[in-house]
Design an enzyme around this catalytic site. Sequence first.
Site, PDB file in Angstrom:
ATOM      1  N   CYS A  18       0.915  -1.156  -0.413  1.00  0.00           N
ATOM      2  CA  CYS A  18       0.238  -0.020  -0.083  1.00  0.00           C
ATOM      3  C   CYS A  18       1.108   1.495  -0.253  1.00  0.00           C
ATOM      4  O   CYS A  18       1.409   1.833  -0.945  1.00  0.00           O
ATOM      5  CB  CYS A  18      -0.998  -0.491   1.075  1.00  0.00           C
ATOM      6  SG  CYS A  18      -2.214   1.289   0.858  1.00  0.00           S
ATOM      7  N   HIS A  32      -3.743  -5.210   0.467  1.00  0.00           N
ATOM      8  CA  HIS A  32      -3.220  -5.515   2.015  1.00  0.00           C
ATOM      9  C   HIS A  32      -3.467  -6.823   1.900  1.00  0.00           C
ATOM     10  O   HIS A  32      -4.755  -7.599   2.093  1.00  0.00           O
ATOM     11  CB  HIS A  32      -4.302  -5.077   3.211  1.00  0.00           C
ATOM     12  CG  HIS A  32      -4.064  -3.696   3.473  1.00  0.00           C
ATOM     13  ND1 HIS A  32      -3.250  -3.140   4.413  1.00  0.00           N
ATOM     14  CD2 HIS A  32      -4.489  -2.635   2.615  1.00  0.00           C
ATOM     15  CE1 HIS A  32      -2.915  -1.808   4.014  1.00  0.00           C
ATOM     16  NE2 HIS A  32      -3.679  -1.570   2.957  1.00  0.00           N
ATOM     17  N   GLU A  72      -2.475  -9.344   3.889  1.00  0.00           N
ATOM     18  CA  GLU A  72      -1.601  -9.411   5.530  1.00  0.00           C
ATOM     19  C   GLU A  72      -4.131  -9.598   6.669  1.00  0.00           C
ATOM     20  O   GLU A  72      -3.804  -9.988   7.450  1.00  0.00           O
ATOM     21  CB  GLU A  72      -1.623  -8.653   6.174  1.00  0.00           C
ATOM     22  CG  GLU A  72      -2.044  -7.043   6.248  1.00  0.00           C
ATOM     23  CD  GLU A  72      -1.731  -6.257   5.640  1.00  0.00           C
ATOM     24  OE1 GLU A  72      -1.508  -6.597   4.093  1.00  0.00           O
ATOM     25  OE2 GLU A  72      -1.631  -5.149   5.711  1.00  0.00           O
TER      26      GLU A  72
END
Length: 512
Positions: free
Chosen positions: A79, A170, A172
């Site tokens: 990001c 993202h 994660e």
Amino acid sequence: MNEKILILDFGSQYTQLIARGIRELNIYCEIQPCTKPVNYTADLKGVILSGSPFSVNDPTAPKPDIKAIADKLPVLGVCYGAQLLAQQSGGEVGKSTHREYGRAHLQAIVHDPLFATISDGSQVWMSHSDSIKRLSEGFTILAHTESIPVAAYKAADGYANNPVYAIQFHPEVTHSTDGRQLLKNFVVDICGCTQDWTPAAFIHETVERIKEQVGNQKVVMALSGGVDSTVAATLVHKAIGDNLFCIFVDNGLLRKNEFEQVLEGYKHLGLNTKGVDAKQLFYSKLEGVTDPEQKRKIIGGLFIDVFSEEAKHIKDVKFLGQGTIYPDVIESVSVHGPSVTIKSHHNVGGLPEKMHMQLVEPLRFLFKDEVRRIGRELGIDDIFLSRHPFPGPGLGIRVLGAITEDKVKMLQEADAIYTQHLRDSGQYSQVWQAGAILLPVQSVGVMGDERTYEYTVALRAVTSVDGMTADWAHLPYEFLAKVSNDIINYVRGINRVVYDISSKPPATIEWE
Ligand code: XMP
């Protein structure tokens, strides 16, 4: 630890999730503020740049030199990290025409090690208001989505000495369905990590490290019956045996029978623990005190006094053991200035300063769920490992207003009934934290032919991941009916039970 990944934190709310994702792959990683220089130790295998609330076009945005890092190690920018790399390498980042937040799908994925086994259409999670408009010459786009042309890219071969990747989404968060695979591709295939950071390896290394640090000196530790201090003490005990001296203080604000039960549990674990009954001291100093912060200060201060007095009886002790865990240690990147204290939680924070001892903190780099994994590997009973969080000031902040011994006893009874029902019905492990609160409110009731004028208990149960935000648990009505009935029938002094249906924020988990 012979290999690790470093996560440079630019202040994203998701940074800790990256760390947990990597650690679940049995690879050790650390989080460090982006403003600190990278220490290139031999065990460091790669660097991940986190997201950030900053825009790269903001004049105050943090901007470490990514090429310098990539000359030493493989880099993955996430990001903000991806946008910063684009900008520093001569590309262009600007405001998106619309803020892209939520699900998107990767398209035209280029064959590359970062995307091994990930196919077109893979769902990813986006959260950005700037976009990469143009990449530097020689950089390769690896995927786009329905709304942005650069969802992932790779730096030109000669840009740095090591591979440099960047992704706008993202990986994660769980909504990115192949996110874990992508992180694995980066840390295993590109950085060359071997995934040998297992609970057994952690225990072995930690025990060796404690032996080295402490030698044949003594360590003293305060235990609370909670997961962290219990696992930490068991590790220290494994390293130095009976040179560990544990102290468990009864502050009169524990749950019903907790003091005896926890001491018994520690005996089974082989921990040399001294139980100290300081109930009356706490009750007397708390008499008439109604302000929650004042109560916390008194309870925290007395605890330190009692503990250090007890510790003095152990001759020549040089080390203080603590169950500090990683979220307490991570230095946060402050974007909006120092945050305001809502409740002063770290009530034993003053201990190390007062004791003048060296610290032994075996869990300093672990997240809570990892502490539980280690505890399981050490054979610690589930009674300790699955325990709900319980605040240091205990029932002291659940008896609202002034504390008396009688009120604590009343609350202990109500709390014990509630907890037993939660366990019996299998709900205990479904909720993150539960407890009963004694309100300083009396109301009229009727029992038999008699009018009563007694206290009210509020029941609280929440679901949460880390206690920072929480929702009230939707416990079944039949369950609540049973608990309410038993509390009113069995606990003298209580004639009314209510259930708290507030989420955090705007409420907090505890009432004080
Ligand atoms: P709140 O009430 O702030 O609680 O939503 C979040 C978590 O922190 C615990 N808590 C404390 N823990 N000392 C502690 O050790 C304290 O003074 C304290 N106050 C709240 C609370 O039980 C919940 O798990």
